[in-house]
Design a protein around this motif. Structure first.
Motif, PDB file in Angstrom:
ATOM      1  N   HIS A 102      68.270-115.683 -52.942  1.00 12.44           N
ATOM      2  CA  HIS A 102      69.291-115.472 -51.928  1.00 12.44           C
ATOM      3  C   HIS A 102      68.657-114.834 -50.707  1.00 12.44           C
ATOM      4  O   HIS A 102      67.763-114.000 -50.824  1.00 12.44           O
ATOM      5  CB  HIS A 102      70.401-114.548 -52.444  1.00 12.44           C
ATOM      6  CG  HIS A 102      71.131-115.102 -53.621  1.00 12.44           C
ATOM      7  ND1 HIS A 102      72.037-116.129 -53.516  1.00 12.44           N
ATOM      8  CD2 HIS A 102      71.098-114.777 -54.934  1.00 12.44           C
ATOM      9  CE1 HIS A 102      72.530-116.403 -54.714  1.00 12.44           C
ATOM     10  NE2 HIS A 102      71.962-115.603 -55.599  1.00 12.44           N
ATOM     11  N   ALA A 103      69.161-115.220 -49.559  1.00 16.29           N
ATOM     12  CA  ALA A 103      68.688-114.589 -48.333  1.00 16.29           C
ATOM     13  C   ALA A 103      69.248-113.172 -48.271  1.00 16.29           C
ATOM     14  O   ALA A 103      70.395-112.949 -48.627  1.00 16.29           O
ATOM     15  CB  ALA A 103      69.148-115.389 -47.123  1.00 16.29           C
ATOM     16  N   PRO A 104      68.465-112.217 -47.849  1.00 17.63           N
ATOM     17  CA  PRO A 104      68.980-110.845 -47.768  1.00 17.63           C
ATOM     18  C   PRO A 104      70.094-110.754 -46.726  1.00 17.63           C
ATOM     19  O   PRO A 104      70.027-111.370 -45.666  1.00 17.63           O
ATOM     20  CB  PRO A 104      67.768-110.017 -47.350  1.00 17.63           C
ATOM     21  CG  PRO A 104      66.768-110.983 -46.847  1.00 17.63           C
ATOM     22  CD  PRO A 104      67.078-112.318 -47.441  1.00 17.63           C
ATOM     23  N   ARG A 105      71.115-110.005 -47.080  1.00 17.03           N
ATOM     24  CA  ARG A 105      72.249-109.828 -46.171  1.00 17.03           C
ATOM     25  C   ARG A 105      72.137-108.480 -45.478  1.00 17.03           C
ATOM     26  O   ARG A 105      71.657-107.519 -46.071  1.00 17.03           O
ATOM     27  CB  ARG A 105      73.559-109.878 -46.951  1.00 17.03           C
ATOM     28  CG  ARG A 105      73.835-111.254 -47.468  1.00 17.03           C
ATOM     29  CD  ARG A 105      75.097-111.359 -48.256  1.00 17.03           C
ATOM     30  NE  ARG A 105      76.057-110.291 -48.086  1.00 17.03           N
ATOM     31  CZ  ARG A 105      77.130-110.138 -48.828  1.00 17.03           C
ATOM     32  NH1 ARG A 105      77.380-110.973 -49.799  1.00 17.03           N
ATOM     33  NH2 ARG A 105      77.968-109.149 -48.624  1.00 17.03           N
ATOM     34  N   PRO A 106      72.609-108.421 -44.256  1.00 20.34           N
ATOM     35  CA  PRO A 106      72.620-107.113 -43.576  1.00 20.34           C
ATOM     36  C   PRO A 106      73.495-106.133 -44.352  1.00 20.34           C
ATOM     37  O   PRO A 106      74.566-106.492 -44.820  1.00 20.34           O
ATOM     38  CB  PRO A 106      73.228-107.414 -42.207  1.00 20.34           C
ATOM     39  CG  PRO A 106      73.139-108.893 -42.040  1.00 20.34           C
ATOM     40  CD  PRO A 106      73.089-109.487 -43.402  1.00 20.34           C
ATOM     41  N   GLN A 107      73.044-104.909 -44.478  1.00 23.37           N
ATOM     42  CA  GLN A 107      73.752-103.919 -45.279  1.00 23.37           C
ATOM     43  C   GLN A 107      74.922-103.280 -44.549  1.00 23.37           C
ATOM     44  O   GLN A 107      75.915-102.940 -45.156  1.00 23.37           O
ATOM     45  CB  GLN A 107      72.782-102.825 -45.728  1.00 23.37           C
ATOM     46  CG  GLN A 107      71.710-103.330 -46.659  1.00 23.37           C
ATOM     47  CD  GLN A 107      72.289-103.836 -47.962  1.00 23.37           C
ATOM     48  OE1 GLN A 107      73.213-103.253 -48.496  1.00 23.37           O
ATOM     49  NE2 GLN A 107      71.769-104.939 -48.453  1.00 23.37           N
ATOM     50  N   HIS A 108      74.838-103.099 -43.253  1.00 21.64           N
ATOM     51  CA  HIS A 108      75.852-102.321 -42.552  1.00 21.64           C
ATOM     52  C   HIS A 108      76.635-103.145 -41.524  1.00 21.64           C
ATOM     53  O   HIS A 108      77.262-102.582 -40.639  1.00 21.64           O
ATOM     54  CB  HIS A 108      75.212-101.120 -41.877  1.00 21.64           C
ATOM     55  CG  HIS A 108      74.521-100.222 -42.851  1.00 21.64           C
ATOM     56  ND1 HIS A 108      75.224 -99.444 -43.744  1.00 21.64           N
ATOM     57  CD2 HIS A 108      73.217 -99.997 -43.106  1.00 21.64           C
ATOM     58  CE1 HIS A 108      74.379 -98.776 -44.489  1.00 21.64           C
ATOM     59  NE2 HIS A 108      73.157 -99.085 -44.140  1.00 21.64           N
TER      60      HIS A 108
END
Length: 91
Positions: free
Chosen positions: A67-73
């Motif tokens: 999975h592509a990393p998602r922005p956390q905030h």
């Protein structure tokens, strides 16, 4: 019935989803009669069971999905989760 903690407040009876709950408006304590905790546990287990049963079975030898990393905030990526039985009961 008087609150066991406050001693000067009267408990208020409320029925939520067929379960009678006594609570104190002062200390916000919650008291259950005999068998009511068992009803809550049974309903919660029944609610959680379909979610566990519907998970796909992945063989141990299969590589983990990428999975592509998602922005956390980032505010756009926040999802509202479904309330559990307990959260609905005491809401």
């Amino acid at each position: 019935m008087q609150c066991p903690v406050c001693t000067d407040k009267t408990l208020i009876m409320s029925e939520r989803q067929g379960i009678e709950i006594d609570y104190c408006p002062g200390c916000r304590g919650v008291w259950l009669d005999r068998g009511e905790l068992d009803k809550i546990i049974e309903r919660n287990a029944a609610e959680q069971a379909p979610a566990v049963a519907s998970r796909p079975v992945v063989p141990a030898s299969a590589p983990p999905p990428q999975h592509a990393p998602r922005p956390q905030h980032d505010e756009h990526y926040r999802h509202k989760r479904k309330k559990s039985f307990f959260e609905e009961l005491f809401d």
